[in-house]
Design a protein around this motif. Structure first.
Motif, PDB file in Angstrom:
ATOM      1  N   GLY A   5       0.673  -1.784   0.266  1.00  0.00           N
ATOM      2  CA  GLY A   5      -0.209  -0.147  -0.210  1.00  0.00           C
ATOM      3  C   GLY A   5       0.755   0.839   0.147  1.00  0.00           C
ATOM      4  N   SER A   6       0.220   2.057   0.455  1.00  0.00           N
ATOM      5  CA  SER A   6       0.820   3.410  -0.280  1.00  0.00           C
ATOM      6  C   SER A   6       0.267   5.075   0.968  1.00  0.00           C
ATOM      7  CB  SER A   6       1.115   4.230  -0.940  1.00  0.00           C
ATOM      8  OG  SER A   6       0.122   4.482  -1.459  1.00  0.00           O
ATOM      9  N   ALA A   7       0.821   5.766   2.129  1.00  0.00           N
ATOM     10  CA  ALA A   7       0.258   6.705   2.235  1.00  0.00           C
ATOM     11  C   ALA A   7       1.697   8.123   2.542  1.00  0.00           C
ATOM     12  CB  ALA A   7      -0.657   6.260   3.880  1.00  0.00           C
ATOM     13  N   ASP A   8       1.005   9.282   3.014  1.00  0.00           N
ATOM     14  CA  ASP A   8       1.834  10.567   2.865  1.00  0.00           C
ATOM     15  C   ASP A   8       2.838   9.934   3.113  1.00  0.00           C
ATOM     16  OD1 ASP A   8       0.706  12.191   0.505  1.00  0.00           O
ATOM     17  OD2 ASP A   8      -1.260  12.118   2.628  1.00  0.00           O
ATOM     18  N   HIS A   9       2.340   9.619   4.874  1.00  0.00           N
ATOM     19  CA  HIS A   9       3.503   9.504   5.974  1.00  0.00           C
ATOM     20  C   HIS A   9       2.831   8.284   6.520  1.00  0.00           C
ATOM     21  CE1 HIS A   9       3.702  13.950   6.162  1.00  0.00           C
ATOM     22  NE2 HIS A   9       2.390  14.405   5.694  1.00  0.00           N
ATOM     23  N   ALA A  53       6.113   2.317   0.535  1.00  0.00           N
ATOM     24  CA  ALA A  53       5.318   3.012   1.163  1.00  0.00           C
ATOM     25  C   ALA A  53       4.690   4.398   1.269  1.00  0.00           C
ATOM     26  CB  ALA A  53       4.430   1.912   2.065  1.00  0.00           C
ATOM     27  N   ALA A  54       5.629   5.144   1.777  1.00  0.00           N
ATOM     28  CA  ALA A  54       5.235   6.229   2.519  1.00  0.00           C
ATOM     29  C   ALA A  54       6.070   7.424   1.435  1.00  0.00           C
ATOM     30  CB  ALA A  54       6.983   6.429   3.498  1.00  0.00           C
ATOM     31  N   ARG A  55       4.509   8.757   1.118  1.00  0.00           N
ATOM     32  CA  ARG A  55       5.052   9.602  -0.529  1.00  0.00           C
ATOM     33  C   ARG A  55       5.704  10.332   0.099  1.00  0.00           C
ATOM     34  NH1 ARG A  55      -0.474   7.034  -1.023  1.00  0.00           N
ATOM     35  NH2 ARG A  55      -1.303   8.609   0.106  1.00  0.00           N
ATOM     36  N   LYS A  56       5.655  10.695   1.173  1.00  0.00           N
ATOM     37  CA  LYS A  56       5.998  12.015   1.596  1.00  0.00           C
ATOM     38  C   LYS A  56       7.304  11.765   3.281  1.00  0.00           C
ATOM     39  CE  LYS A  56       2.731  15.162   1.169  1.00  0.00           C
ATOM     40  NZ  LYS A  56       1.642  16.018   1.833  1.00  0.00           N
ATOM     41  N   SER A  57       7.287  10.981   3.763  1.00  0.00           N
ATOM     42  CA  SER A  57       8.151  10.806   5.361  1.00  0.00           C
ATOM     43  C   SER A  57       7.919   9.435   5.776  1.00  0.00           C
ATOM     44  CB  SER A  57       7.950  11.992   6.326  1.00  0.00           C
ATOM     45  OG  SER A  57       6.603  11.678   6.965  1.00  0.00           O
ATOM     46  N   LEU A  58       8.830   8.925   6.206  1.00  0.00           N
ATOM     47  CA  LEU A  58       8.665   7.761   7.693  1.00  0.00           C
ATOM     48  C   LEU A  58       9.261   8.298   8.510  1.00  0.00           C
ATOM     49  CD1 LEU A  58       8.284   5.309   7.982  1.00  0.00           C
ATOM     50  CD2 LEU A  58      10.209   4.306   7.010  1.00  0.00           C
ATOM     51  N   ILE A  59       8.596   7.927   9.974  1.00  0.00           N
ATOM     52  CA  ILE A  59       9.362   8.154  11.155  1.00  0.00           C
ATOM     53  C   ILE A  59       9.152   7.104  11.476  1.00  0.00           C
ATOM     54  CG2 ILE A  59       8.497   9.098  13.536  1.00  0.00           C
ATOM     55  CD1 ILE A  59       7.385  11.738  11.881  1.00  0.00           C
ATOM     56  N   LEU A  60      10.967   6.429  11.710  1.00  0.00           N
ATOM     57  CA  LEU A  60      10.580   5.164  12.743  1.00  0.00           C
ATOM     58  C   LEU A  60      11.401   5.424  14.233  1.00  0.00           C
ATOM     59  CD1 LEU A  60      11.589   2.486  11.560  1.00  0.00           C
ATOM     60  CD2 LEU A  60      13.732   2.914  10.789  1.00  0.00           C
ATOM     61  N   ARG A  61      11.306   5.381  14.981  1.00  0.00           N
ATOM     62  CA  ARG A  61      11.294   4.470  16.629  1.00  0.00           C
ATOM     63  C   ARG A  61      12.282   3.192  16.416  1.00  0.00           C
ATOM     64  NH1 ARG A  61       9.984   3.653  22.001  1.00  0.00           N
ATOM     65  NH2 ARG A  61      11.162   5.262  23.704  1.00  0.00           N
ATOM     66  N   GLU A  62      13.313   3.054  16.278  1.00  0.00           N
ATOM     67  CA  GLU A  62      13.927   1.421  16.979  1.00  0.00           C
ATOM     68  C   GLU A  62      14.613   1.314  17.853  1.00  0.00           C
ATOM     69  OE1 GLU A  62      12.442  -1.192  15.978  1.00  0.00           O
ATOM     70  OE2 GLU A  62      11.422  -0.008  14.781  1.00  0.00           O
TER      71      GLU A  62
END
Length: 240
Positions: free
Chosen positions: A125-129, A152-161
């Motif tokens: 799938g996809s989404a803006d964020h 899938a990220a059209r604008k951004s990915l926020i990742l906490r790992e």
């Protein structure tokens, strides 16, 4: 839940192996916590508050968000309380969590179909964020699932790992499950340079942000250290 081996001479093939070895559906205490969070009866997680703050300058009204490994979807409350008008969707591999979220978040205005029972391996799938909180560190490795999220990220990915200098891979028993359950889980910390380079090579600019809860110091989770950190990845170009 452990499955007894068939008696000698018999073969047994079943399709419930992934679910049977899923630690998340073998913890009554986690189910109770995720129910309280979905009901907005538990204190907001500091990492979710920080994720919402990092998302705020990136998001525009009407943008869409997919929360990967959403648990019971309680990040919806972090958006709602900050009046972030995003089209929220979430998926999680544990069916019980999705059932909790569909039931408990509906009174707060989230349509039940916005939460889907889905493994990351099956996601398309996809989404803006895209948002991924504490997900990849419990998988065997990050490459394939992270690539799926980035695509899938059209604008951004926020990742906490769990991220540090030099990788640290562990596969250990989770001693905090229901009585009688003996299962193991990946507890991985990924190398900072490798992880950021992987994301940048796929068309993103990356900013690392110190995790506010842990202050950049290792935090013990189920008895093992985690080096929590945020990566904010913003797309430079759409994939060819």
């Amino acid at each position: 839940m452990q499955t007894m081996l068939a008696s000698s001479g018999q073969a047994e093939l079943r399709q419930d192996g992934w679910a049977a070895h899923n630690i998340w559906q073998n913890s009554a205490s986690v189910r109770a916590l995720y129910t309280a969070r979905a009901r907005d009866e538990a204190e907001e997680m500091e990492c979710l508050a920080q994720a919402a703050e990092l998302l705020t300058p990136l998001a525009e009204p009407g943008d869409s968000l997919i929360d990967a490994g959403c648990g019971s979807g309680y990040f919806f409350h972090s958006l709602r309380k900050r009046k972030l008008a995003l089209d929220y969707h979430g998926f999680d591999a544990t069916a019980e969590f999705i059932e909790i979220g569909r039931r408990e978040l509906s009174p707060f205005g989230l349509p039940p179909d916005r939460l889907q029972h889905l493994r990351l391996e099956d996601f398309q799938g996809s989404a803006d964020h895209l948002l991924s909180i504490n997900l990849l560190s419990n998988l065997d490795n990050y490459h394939r699932p992270l690539e799926r999220l980035l695509k899938a990220a059209r604008k951004s990915l926020i990742l906490r790992e769990s991220i540090k200098q030099g990788a640290d891979y562990r596969y250990v028993r989770d001693a905090y499950l229901d009585p009688g359950v003996t299962l193991s889980v990946h507890v991985n910390a990924y190398d900072r340079q490798d992880l950021i380079g992987f994301i940048e090579a796929r068309g993103f600019a990356v900013t690392e942000v110190t995790d506010r809860r842990s202050g950049g110091q290792p935090e013990e989770v189920i008895g093992y250290p985690h080096w929590w950190s945020f990566l904010v990845a913003t797309r430079r170009a759409m994939p060819a």
